[in-house]
Scaffold this active site. Structure first.
Site, PDB file in Angstrom:
ATOM      1  N   HIS A 125      -4.656   6.197  -8.587  1.00  0.00           N
ATOM      2  CA  HIS A 125      -3.460   7.032  -8.513  1.00  0.00           C
ATOM      3  C   HIS A 125      -3.771   8.505  -8.807  1.00  0.00           C
ATOM      4  O   HIS A 125      -3.039   9.386  -8.356  1.00  0.00           O
ATOM      5  CB  HIS A 125      -2.415   6.547  -9.517  1.00  0.00           C
ATOM      6  N   ASP A 135       2.538  -4.083 -12.562  1.00  0.00           N
ATOM      7  CA  ASP A 135       2.613  -4.439 -11.144  1.00  0.00           C
ATOM      8  C   ASP A 135       2.898  -5.922 -10.957  1.00  0.00           C
ATOM      9  O   ASP A 135       3.587  -6.312 -10.008  1.00  0.00           O
ATOM     10  CB  ASP A 135       1.308  -4.055 -10.434  1.00  0.00           C
TER      11      ASP A 135
END
Length: 264
Positions: free
Chosen positions: A47, A178
């Site tokens: 990310h 997640d």
């Protein structure tokens, strides 16, 4: 000989190692985290915007303090794995690994022949810039020492957890945030269904002799500590900056409000 993560855990008598994550390139945060006592540094390249050159620098700095480094790359593309390997980290982590085939792909590109298909590049940091007595022996040593992690963090991976955990030469990173989202419980990492899934993953990993790594918020620390994980990433630079700034901002607001009340 064993990989560096396993060796560090053996040295700590299997006491879990506590880690901090660098989401942006900040040597000051890395050094402060190490001086505070964190034992593993996560270098974020999925990310975040850290480059491979910066990742190599962070690995170099941490190595000077005998602290482990983990680079998380975005996927198992050959160029990503190779470049991460050449930075000389102790661990490489790949997110969203849903199949044993993807886990095996990481191993293939990260291991030199005959154990894999890692390309030869004898002047990288990982091979001491070629300053070794035998490149062949140094490559063999790297095959044994470099720790590889695959992230189980989707319902698809959960369904194949035993197959993934059975892949040789990989350990397991659990991504609870997640995983919760994949199970339709976004933001609910403490939900009973999410915790049951995480427990199942840990049990599978341990049955296959794998080490288990995770990252979570402080509220979830007791749950993971009870599961007996091996590495707990407890903070990142952005969260630390946000939390510290909030403490100062709230204290300043309170002092100003109280002064105003007194003046009235």
């Amino acid at each position: 000989m064993t990989n560096r993560l396993h060796a560090a855990l053996a040295k700590s008598e299997n006491t879990p190692l506590i880690g901090a994550a660098c989401y942006f390139y900040d040597p000051i945060f890395l050094e402060m985290a190490i001086l505070m006592g964190f034992k593993v540094i996560w270098i974020e390249m999925e990310h975040g915007h850290i480059t491979f050159a910066e990742a190599a620098d962070l690995c170099r700095m941490a190595a000077g303090h005998d602290v482990l480094t983990m680079i998380r790359i975005a996927d198992t593309r050959r160029e990503n794995i190779l470049k991460a390997c050449e930075c000389g980290p102790d661990m490489i982590d790949v997110p969203m690994v849903d199949t044993p085939e993807t886990a095996a792909e990481l191993v293939h590109f990260a291991r030199y022949p005959t154990e894999g298909g890692r390309g030869a590049f004898g002047i990288s940091r990982s091979l001491r810039y070629g300053l070794v007595d035998s490149l062949a022996e140094a490559q063999k040593q790297l095959n044994e020492e470099l720790s590889l992690l695959v992230q189980i963090e989707t319902k698809e991976a959960l369904a194949r957890v035993d197959e993934i955990a059975a892949v040789p030469n990989v350990d397991i990173f659990i991504g609870p945030a997640d995983l919760a989202a994949s199970l339709g419980l976004a933001g609910q990492t403490a939900h009973a269904e999410v915790q049951a899934a995480c427990t199942r993953i840990v049990e599978s990993a341990k049955r296959h002799g794998k080490k288990v790594v995770t990252a979570c918020a402080p509220a979830d620390f007791p749950f993971w500590a009870k599961l007996g994980i091996d590495v707990l990433f407890a903070i990142n630079d952005i969260s630390a900056l946000r939390a510290g700034a909030k403490v100062a901002l709230d204290a300043a607001k309170k002092a100003i409000a109280e002064q105003g009340s007194g003046a009235a």
